[in-house]
Design a protein around this motif. Structure first.
Motif, PDB file in Angstrom:
ATOM      1  N   LEU A 170       3.705  -1.253   3.631  1.00 24.49           N
ATOM      2  CA  LEU A 170       3.461   0.089   3.107  1.00 24.49           C
ATOM      3  C   LEU A 170       4.752   0.571   2.467  1.00 24.49           C
ATOM      4  O   LEU A 170       5.848   0.243   2.939  1.00 24.49           O
ATOM      5  N   GLY A 214       0.801  -1.214   0.000  1.00 27.76           N
ATOM      6  CA  GLY A 214       0.000   0.000   0.000  1.00 27.76           C
ATOM      7  C   GLY A 214       0.831   1.260   0.000  1.00 27.76           C
ATOM      8  O   GLY A 214       2.044   1.243   0.246  1.00 27.76           O
ATOM      9  N   LEU A 252      -3.055  -4.387   4.888  1.00 29.55           N
ATOM     10  CA  LEU A 252      -1.818  -4.436   4.110  1.00 29.55           C
ATOM     11  C   LEU A 252      -0.818  -5.450   4.645  1.00 29.55           C
ATOM     12  O   LEU A 252      -0.779  -5.752   5.837  1.00 29.55           O
TER      13      LEU A 252
END
Length: 385
Positions: free
Chosen positions: A280, A214, A277
């Motif tokens: 990141l 993400g 997620l």
């Protein structure tokens, strides 16, 4: 209280704007009156209750000439009319009002999320004709900073590297400088179990299986989003989820299903996003202060891969971020592949991030106010909070 900030969450730009929102929300409970000098709000935006918005400039969220010209005048007018207990500026546009504030005995604190000098240094050796005008503007800004910042009674840097750079580049009294990392809302927490993580993916329309990386922030090339799009296109079976808005949104939207464009998320929706997620990524091409997304991901138990610039380099040194040499695109792609493939590495990064101390918005604002309103002799010397 008087706050100066070019943009806010209502301008729908990025993380620093959410920082302004958090500050305003807490100040409303700490001060009898809060005024905000900012660029014009977008059509339909509803201001915060209890905050008097004073527009400056001609375009929402824009660093226009009119913004730079009008801010000092607005500061002087409000200071003369209301005599605020404190001026808090997140924009260097207020700099030419500093002498008048000092003469009137009005306390002033600058919150610095970046440095023109550090950004110029990051651009050195990378010739690009398209960046010449920007470099010229940064050089002008830095020349102005060198004149004015040493006069500001209180300066707050959001990461250690920035504070070290300021002390190296400017004749500053360390007692006037505080390192104060950005706060994290307590609503950001890890998923309790696999079922909650699966529920987060369903809620956002993300695949139930397979790795999901993400990004949260402004969808712009300066933030390295184009690099993430290139990576996602060449990784079958991997999903890239983007939470934000910006000029690359149309490009990202055309890459479905490999790229899922979720738009701007806030509050509980943003917390759910992090829980969905596997990692990141924040591959910003220029030095970052200390992105809220990095701290929120850490609080949510999400490992972070980032170019090691600014405050992200501090986190990489601590071991809570998998840092990559800035500009090393192959290294970025390899780091993303590695963290998605190595569960033990993800656990180590998440554990290191979880162990970091955090402040709520209330604690952060109280620390800021105590520093800004204290006598220099009482503030200590270059404290790190």
């Amino acid at each position: 209280m008087l706050v100066v900030a070019r943009s806010t969450g209502l301008h729908r730009l990025g993380g620093m704007e959410r920082h302004t929102d958090g500050l305003l929300g807490t100040l409303r409970t700490r001060a009898g009156r809060v005024s905000l000098i900012t660029t014009p709000l977008p059509p339909g935006a509803v201001p915060w209750p209890g905050v008097a918005v004073v527009p400056a400039g001609d375009r929402p969220g824009a660093y226009s000439r009119r913004w730079w010209r009008e801010v000092p005048r607005r500061v002087r007018e409000l200071a003369a009319r209301d005599t605020p207990d404190l001026v808090i500026s997140q924009s260097t546009a207020a700099q030419s009002a500093v002498p008048g504030l000092l003469a009137a005995g009005i306390p002033l604190v600058y919150i610095l999320h970046g440095s023109a000098a550090d950004t110029l240094r990051s651009l050195a050796g990378h010739y690009d004709p398209r960046s010449l005008y920007r470099r010229w503007r940064l050089a002008r800004a830095w020349a102005w900073n060198r004149r004015v910042l040493p006069q500001v009674p209180r300066l707050v840097a959001v990461n250690r590297r920035q504070a070290q750079s300021l002390l190296r580049d400017l004749p500053l009294d360390p007692a006037r400088l505080l390192v104060l990392e950005n706060p994290v809302d307590p609503g950001f927490r890890p998923a309790r179990d696999g079922a909650e993580r699966a529920a987060a993916r369903r809620r956002l329309g993300l695949p139930a299986t397979g790795p999901v990386a993400g990004y949260a922030g402004r969808l712009a090339a300066g933030k390295g989003v184009d690099l993430l799009l290139a990576w996602a296109r060449s990784r079958p079976g991997v999903t890239l989820a983007l939470a934000g808005e910006g000029p690359l949104a149309a490009v990202a939207g055309g890459l479905a299903p490999a790229v899922r464009l979720l738009g701007r998320l806030a509050g509980e929706e943003l917390a759910v996003f992090y829980r969905a997620l596997d990692c990141l990524a924040l591959p910003s091409r220029e030095p970052e202060g200390l992105p809220l997304a990095a701290l929120e991901a850490g609080a949510s138990g999400v490992p972070l891969v980032a170019f090691a610039t600014g405050g992200l380099a501090d986190l990489a040194e601590e071991g809570s971020v998998l840092g990559v040499v800035p500009g090393d695109i192959a290294g970025l792609f390899a780091a993303l592949d590695r963290v998605l493939a190595d569960e033990a590495l993800r656990r180590r990064l998440a554990a290191a991030a979880a162990a970091r101390p955090r402040r709520s918005w209330e604690e952060w604002t109280d620390t800021l106010l105590a520093f800004a309103l204290a006598d220099v002799g009482e503030s200590g010397s270059g404290r790190i909070q």
